[in-house]
Design an enzyme around this catalytic site. Structure first.
Site, mmCIF file in Angstrom:
data_model
loop_
_atom_site.group_PDB
_atom_site.id
_atom_site.type_symbol
_atom_site.label_atom_id
_atom_site.label_comp_id
_atom_site.label_asym_id
_atom_site.label_seq_id
_atom_site.Cartn_x
_atom_site.Cartn_y
_atom_site.Cartn_z
ATOM 1 N N ASP A 213 0.832 -1.202 0.000
ATOM 2 C CA ASP A 213 0.000 0.000 0.000
ATOM 3 C C ASP A 213 0.870 1.255 0.000
ATOM 4 O OD1 ASP A 213 -2.758 1.279 0.540
ATOM 5 O OD2 ASP A 213 -1.520 2.095 2.152
ATOM 6 N N GLU A 267 1.533 -0.419 -4.952
ATOM 7 C CA GLU A 267 0.584 0.640 -5.274
ATOM 8 C C GLU A 267 1.403 1.930 -5.407
ATOM 9 O OE1 GLU A 267 -3.420 2.830 -3.544
ATOM 10 O OE2 GLU A 267 -1.787 2.315 -2.189
#
Length: 548
Positions: A213, A267
């Site tokens: 993330d 990401e």
């Protein structure tokens, strides 16, 4: 643009990966919150859909200040979702069905309830415990001013002041997201060692990969300068720092140490494609999310440019591209593509933005075939295969997303794409929970059952049937399993047409105002809309094989 077909052990190069947001997928125990028992019950659905892997957003112990991205303990499953033993069973059961599991890791921050942060607050200034985070004295008289004026990814400020045991104001700590998500200091050996141990913990339990993330955010300039108006590559104080690459090289070494190498998926939101590609060098991540196509408007020139730029950026490092139309943060395609401005920008989200759902559905069907035909891996966010629209009329008192509150109530937030899935036409929660259970954690709108898996499985013209057919062809057609792509110029096609071939399969998407005649020798494999006398209508895609 050509290369050889991926080796069998590099499954991730052409994988279809399904994103599960556990709270909203299926509720097995009747408490109104999705859980691992619900996922396990529906694993055959995912097998029949044709996915190769499932990516779970965080299922760890969390106060849920940000939907689980405020992790309190990576080695504990949140009781709302189940137990560690259930997670291990799910991973094994999915693998028996040919589905691998990818779990989420959030290196930028932890929860304010994490044992490290509680220890840091108790230990006080200058302690080793505080060196794991970004504690700083304030500026100005009495230290009343924040150390920097950095802006939060969730709007607002990025510093919160602590209170000392005697009740007086203390140091400030950094949080690029909410105050409940203190940022970690990646200069600390403890932080690096802990995260590599977390990777091993999940890899040892059968996880096939890690989704990282906010992967470009963790490392900060230790001097904590303000963000300059203009800055060169790697010079931003808290984004895309060069030191990050050493972190991910360490992670890659962990992933490669297994007999079946594990996969790292980042990401990474970066406009600079060369900087983006640096994370995909052979000793760093295997793949990274490509958000360019997802954020572009429904316009042939824009989409073609995104495809070309993405493939060009990945080619020098030999990494496969990834394609995604939405996720748990993004307005669903059926709603987004029906708007006058069909692009996506977090800053532009507002209540009351009109949309034409019929138009949006046609375009979303066409976009599904377009992206499924592209070389690389494909991500499908739960519910997009059902054509779910964004739920834009949630009661204000039901909204839980911090983006809504930190905007002062102007931004509707992301809960509209997180409404629990409908599995059946009827029932108290359309099969999300057992009948008689607690209400779903977010309310489902009236008529939600029309988009249910039950209803769509029985309809050969449904979005679900389209996805199942597309993913089956993607797996069975040799051309769609290779990394080849060649642009195709169709006779009489305008600049509003996107056409390319993958082996002997041609994908064409018509974004023009009128129908597009397909070649006379086209052997149709699949189309997102019915042809009209051999012509592809506007806002539609088709796959065909030429017979000559």
């Amino acid at each position: 643009m050509t290369s050889t077909s991926p080796a069998a052990d590099e499954w991730w190069r052409n994988a279809v990966i399904y994103q599960v947001y556990p709270r909203s997928f299926a509720d097995g125990d009747g408490d109104g919150t999705g859980d691992l028992a619900g996922v396990r019950r529906h694993l055959p659905y995912l097998r029949d859909l044709g996915v190769d892997a499932v990516w779970f957003t965080p299922w760890y112990l969390s106060p849920l200040a940000d939907g689980g991205y405020d992790v309190q303990d990576y080695r504990t499953i949140d009781p709302a979702f189940g137990t560690l033993e259930e997670a291990e069973a799910l991973i094994a059961e999915a693998r028996d069905l040919g589905i691998r599991t990818i779990v989420d890791v959030v290196p930028n921050h932890v929860s304010a309830e994490h044992e490290w942060f509680r220890a840091a607050l108790a230990a006080g200034p200058g302690s080793p415990e505080r060196e794991r985070f970004w504690f700083r004295d304030g500026k100005g008289p009495g230290g009343d001013e924040m150390p920097t004026r950095w802006e939060s990814s969730f709007q607002g400020t990025t510093w919160t002041r602590t209170t000392d045991p005697d009740g007086t104001p203390g140091q400030w700590y950094l949080h690029l997201f909410t105050p409940e998500q203190p940022d970690l200091n990646w200069s600390s050996p403890d932080v690096r060692r802990e995260h590599e141990d977390v990777l091993r913990f999940w890899f040892d339990r059968g996880a096939a990969g890690i989704r990282i993330d906010s992967a470009a955010l963790p490392v900060k300039d230790p001097a904590l300068p303000e963000v300059p108006e203009g800055f060169g590559p790697g010079e931003h104080p808290h984004l895309d720092r060069d030191e990050l690459h050493d972190v991910y090289r360490g992670w890659r070494a962990v992933a490669d140490s297994y007999a079946e190498p594990r996969v790292l998926v980042g990401e990474i939101w970066l406009p600079d494609v060369q900087r983006f590609a640096m994370y995909l060098r052979p000793d760093e991540m295997h793949t990274a999310f490509n958000f360019d196509l997802m954020t572009r408007p429904w316009d042939a020139k824009e989409l073609r440019a995104a495809i070309s730029a993405t493939l060009a950026a990945h080619a020098p490092v030999g990494a496969p591209a990834t394609w995604v139309l939405s996720n748990h943060d993004i307005t669903r395609p059926v709603t987004r593509y029906g708007r006058e401005d069909s692009s996506f920008d977090f800053a532009a989200k507002r209540f009351g933005t009109p949309t034409d759902l019929a138009l949006g559905e046609r375009r979303a069907r066409a976009a599904a075939l377009l992206t499924a035909a592209l070389p690389g891996s494909l991500y499908v966010y739960q519910g997009d295969e059902l054509g779910l629209p964004e739920v834009e009329d949630l009661p204000r008192d039901a909204i839980q997303d911090p983006m809504h509150f930190r905007s002062g109530g102007v931004d509707p937030g992301r809960d509209g794409c997180r409404v629990p899935l409908p599995w059946t036409v009827g029932g108290d929660s359309h099969g999300f929970s057992p009948d008689g259970a607690a209400p779903p954690w977010l309310p489902q709108p009236e008529g939600w059952g029309r988009w249910s898996a039950e209803a769509e499985a029985a309809d050969p013209a449904s979005m679900l049937s389209l996805y199942r057919a597309a993913l089956a062809l993607r797996r069975s057609e040799p051309g769609l399993r290779s990394a080849d792509l060649s642009w195709v110029e169709l006779p009489g096609a305008s600049e509003d047409v996107i056409a390319f071939s993958r082996g002997d399969v041609v994908s064409v998407t018509n974004l023009g105002a009128g129908p597009l005649p397909l070649p006379d020798d086209a052997d149709l494999l699949l189309a997102s809309a019915e042809l009209d006398d051999g012509a592809l209508p506007s806002d539609a895609s088709a796959w065909y094989r030429t017979t000559t």
